[in-house]
Enzyme design. Structure first.
Site, PDB file in Angstrom:
ATOM      1  N   LYS A 110       0.861  -1.192   0.000  1.00 19.97           N
ATOM      2  CA  LYS A 110       0.000   0.000   0.000  1.00 19.97           C
ATOM      3  C   LYS A 110       0.896   1.240   0.000  1.00 19.97           C
ATOM      4  O   LYS A 110       1.787   1.367   0.848  1.00 19.97           O
ATOM      5  CB  LYS A 110      -0.835  -0.030   1.281  1.00 19.97           C
ATOM      6  CG  LYS A 110      -2.220   0.534   1.170  1.00 19.97           C
ATOM      7  CD  LYS A 110      -2.942   0.256   2.497  1.00 19.97           C
ATOM      8  CE  LYS A 110      -4.306   0.817   2.535  1.00 19.97           C
ATOM      9  NZ  LYS A 110      -4.899   0.688   3.866  1.00 19.97           N
TER      10      LYS A 110
HETATM   11  C1  E4P Z   1      -8.374   1.548   4.029  1.00 21.50           C
HETATM   12  O1  E4P Z   1      -7.519   0.887   3.487  1.00 21.50           O
HETATM   13  C2  E4P Z   1      -8.182   2.265   5.291  1.00 21.50           C
HETATM   14  O2  E4P Z   1      -7.461   1.396   6.145  1.00 21.50           O
HETATM   15  C3  E4P Z   1      -9.454   2.601   6.015  1.00 21.50           C
HETATM   16  O3  E4P Z   1     -10.591   2.223   5.276  1.00 21.50           O
HETATM   17  C4  E4P Z   1      -9.499   3.983   6.566  1.00 21.50           C
HETATM   18  O4  E4P Z   1     -10.716   4.146   7.238  1.00 21.50           O
HETATM   19  P1  E4P Z   1     -10.970   5.302   8.309  1.00 21.50           P
HETATM   20  O5  E4P Z   1     -11.275   6.557   7.573  1.00 21.50           O
HETATM   21  O6  E4P Z   1     -12.154   4.819   9.097  1.00 21.50           O
HETATM   22  O7  E4P Z   1      -9.724   5.406   9.143  1.00 21.50           O
END
Ligand code: E4P
Length: 220
Positions: free
Chosen positions: A83
């Site tokens: 990522k």
């Molecule tokens: C996605 O890959 C992220 O880890 C996640 O969906 C972020 O979500 P949040 O806005 O609730 O932190």
């Protein structure tokens, strides 16, 4: 539509995986920090528990270090998806890793133009954060609609739309109606998907009536 679980909690992931609800996992530095465990230990456990892609985020912001981190993360297991953030260095890292056959999830996407760049950089997944857009008064789902339309216009764009920052079951329904490829869902929201008060009430009534018959299905 595929469901990824948005968590670094191995107990939660194993539980949901046993219920057949998990096609992959997304983690991020905040989710890893919550576990209090070592990043590589967490990833090794998750990759052993789940067959599908497991997103592991780099921590650097410059190209050279991101690339080295990405390579080390990818070497951990064959189902790791590296990522990277949607920055210029992140896109450059994405292109280089993708060219060497590593799946890349480009994260922190908040605009359609960013999603176009990720597709051009060869991302396997683009992660638009819809809940965070809703939080600041924008319409997160509108972004998913725009990206779907754009990606469908070009055969060369094979990037999957991975809807992230999901806050409630309605987000999942709307994303599915639009045709998003994946929803990454927090464990509590994933569990809520199965719940409806009329199901509970209906089951309660059926069980009460069944009891009145005095019958059993097993041990006839
Ligand atoms: C996605 O890959 C992220 O880890 C996640 O969906 C972020 O979500 P949040 O806005 O609730 O932190």
């Amino acid at each position: 539509m595929k469901f990824f679980v948005d968590s670094a909690d191995i107990a939660e992931i194993r539980d949901l995986s046993a219920a057949g609800l998990v096609d992959g996992v997304t983690t991020n530095p905040s989710l890893v920090a919550k576990t209090g465990r070592k990043f590589f230990d967490v990833l090794a456990d998750i990759c052993a528990a789940v067959d599908g892609p497991v997103s592991a985020e780099v921590a650097a912001t410059d190209f050279d270090t991101m690339l080295e981190e990405g390579r080390q993360l990818a070497a951990l297991a064959k189902n790791i998806a590296v990522k990277v953030p949607l920055t210029r260095d992140g896109l450059k890292t994405c292109r280089t890793l993708a060219q060497s056959g590593t799946k890349v999830n480009v994260t922190l996407c908040f605009s359609a133009n960013q999603a176009i760049l990720a597709a051009k950089a060869g991302a396997a997944f683009i992660s638009p954060f819809i809940g965070r857009l809703d939080d600041v008064g924008e319409d997160g789902m509108e972004l998913i609609r725009d990206i779907r339309t754009i990606y469908d216009n070009y055969d060369s764009f094979t990037t999957e739309i991975l809807v992230a920052s999901i806050r409630h079951p309605r987000h999942v329904t709307e994303a599915a109606k639009i045709g998003a490829d994946v929803c990454t869902v927090p464990p509590d929201v994933l569990r809520k998907l199965a719940h409806h008060p009329l199901t509970d009430r209906g089951l309660e009534a059926f069980l009460a009536d069944w009891k009145k018959t005095g019958q059993t299905i097993l041990n006839r």
